[in-house]
Design an enzyme around this catalytic site. Structure first.
Site, mmCIF file in Angstrom:
data_model
loop_
_atom_site.group_PDB
_atom_site.id
_atom_site.type_symbol
_atom_site.label_atom_id
_atom_site.label_comp_id
_atom_site.label_asym_id
_atom_site.label_seq_id
_atom_site.Cartn_x
_atom_site.Cartn_y
_atom_site.Cartn_z
ATOM 1 N N ASP A 67 -46.058 -3.446 65.254
ATOM 2 C CA ASP A 67 -44.932 -2.533 65.389
ATOM 3 C C ASP A 67 -45.219 -1.396 66.372
ATOM 4 O OD1 ASP A 67 -46.833 -1.357 63.749
ATOM 5 O OD2 ASP A 67 -45.549 -1.176 62.014
ATOM 6 N N ASN A 136 -44.216 2.654 50.171
ATOM 7 C CA ASN A 136 -43.048 2.066 49.507
ATOM 8 C C ASN A 136 -43.084 0.541 49.582
ATOM 9 O OD1 ASN A 136 -42.506 1.583 52.178
ATOM 10 N ND2 ASN A 136 -40.670 2.860 52.298
ATOM 11 N N HIS A 138 -43.759 -1.203 52.339
ATOM 12 C CA HIS A 138 -43.378 -1.803 53.623
ATOM 13 C C HIS A 138 -44.585 -2.464 54.285
ATOM 14 C CE1 HIS A 138 -44.010 2.253 55.894
ATOM 15 N NE2 HIS A 138 -45.006 1.468 56.202
ATOM 16 N N GLU A 143 -38.823 -2.035 56.011
ATOM 17 C CA GLU A 143 -38.590 -1.112 54.911
ATOM 18 C C GLU A 143 -37.883 -1.800 53.739
ATOM 19 O OE1 GLU A 143 -40.109 1.572 54.990
ATOM 20 O OE2 GLU A 143 -39.524 2.976 56.563
#
Ligand code: GLP
Length: 241
Positions: A67, A136, A138, A143
């Site tokens: 990413d 979280n 990810h 997400e």
């Protein structure tokens, strides 16, 4: 899934670096999927050390990063390209032509995503994908709530991710709000997946991701459906499983 229990961060880093270097030794022209964040820093340090000792050779390796922030210049010290250059690429003999990372400066989002998917496809596919875990759940920048069947796409980061990543920026307002990321489908197509997790703050998400229900609300939970996943975690990260 195989789980290796490490004593601490440096033990986790060494174990994960061992698995990656075995991949490179067994297949010198392999394709490695690489990750950023604080989790893989020790892995890169260890690989650099072994490279300097002459134990590992990256000259035929292709790397494909997960990413990159959108709207950030290539030389910006906050860019993932810069992170990778500083912490890994510039210290080993990887051929610059075989390094791949999304181009965060591209404003034509769809074109950039198509280009990156072509890069992955033309490499012959990722042999081993290194992954950290977001707080979280990810992976890359996929997400919670995103579809599992996505290839490379541009995402809006959640408040929790912006909050977690602001430590790398001077002000929270400086954290980019969007990022390019390989999708869950691209990640799941890797032949082997190596997840690293360190510290008690990752314990809850490790349990949810690997022992909870498979749900887009916890993107890493999809890894339960992959047939070759290795998790290397330290005592803190594995303390709830
Ligand atoms: C970022 C990256 C992820 C990484 C995550 C966790 O959001 N896009 O790929 O896994 O941070 O970072 P850390 O390893 O610092 O906890």
């Amino acid at each position: 899934m195989r789980i290796y229990r490490a004593l601490n961060y440096s033990d986790m880093s060494r174990k994960a670096a061992n698995i990656l270097s075995a991949q490179v030794i067994l297949k010198p022209h392999c394709v490695l999927g690489l990750a950023t964040g604080s989790s893989p820093l020790g892995v890169y340090r260890q690989l650099i050390e072994w490279y300097k000792k002459g134990d590992i050779d990256f000259s035929e390796v292709t790397t494909i990063n997960l990413d990159e922030y959108a709207g950030i210049s290539k030389d910006d010290p906050h860019s993932y390209r810069y992170f990778m250059k500083e912490n890994f690429w510039s210290h080993v003999n990887i051929d610059p032509d075989r390094i791949n990372i999304p181009d965060g400066t591209q404003t034509e989002e769809e074109d950039e995503c198509i280009r990156y998917d072509r890069v992955i496809a033309s490499s012959g596919g990722i042999d081993m994908q290194l992954l950290g875990l977001g707080r979280n759940g990810h992976i890359g920048f996929n997400e919670p709530g995103g579809a599992f069947d996505k290839d490379t796409h541009c995402v809006s980061l959640t408040e929790s991710t912006i909050e977690a990543n602001k430590r790398f920026f001077e002000r929270e307002d400086d954290v980019p709000r969007k990022a390019y990321t390989m999708g869950i489908r691209s990640i799941m197509q890797a032949r082997r997946i190596l997840v690293i997790a360190s510290g008690a703050r990752k314990a809850g998400i490790v349990r949810e991701a690997f022992f909870g229900p498979v749900t887009p609300m916890v993107p890493a939970s999809v890894l339960q459906l992959h047939n070759n996943v290795t998790l290397v975690g330290d005592e803190g990260a594995l303390s709830m499983i």
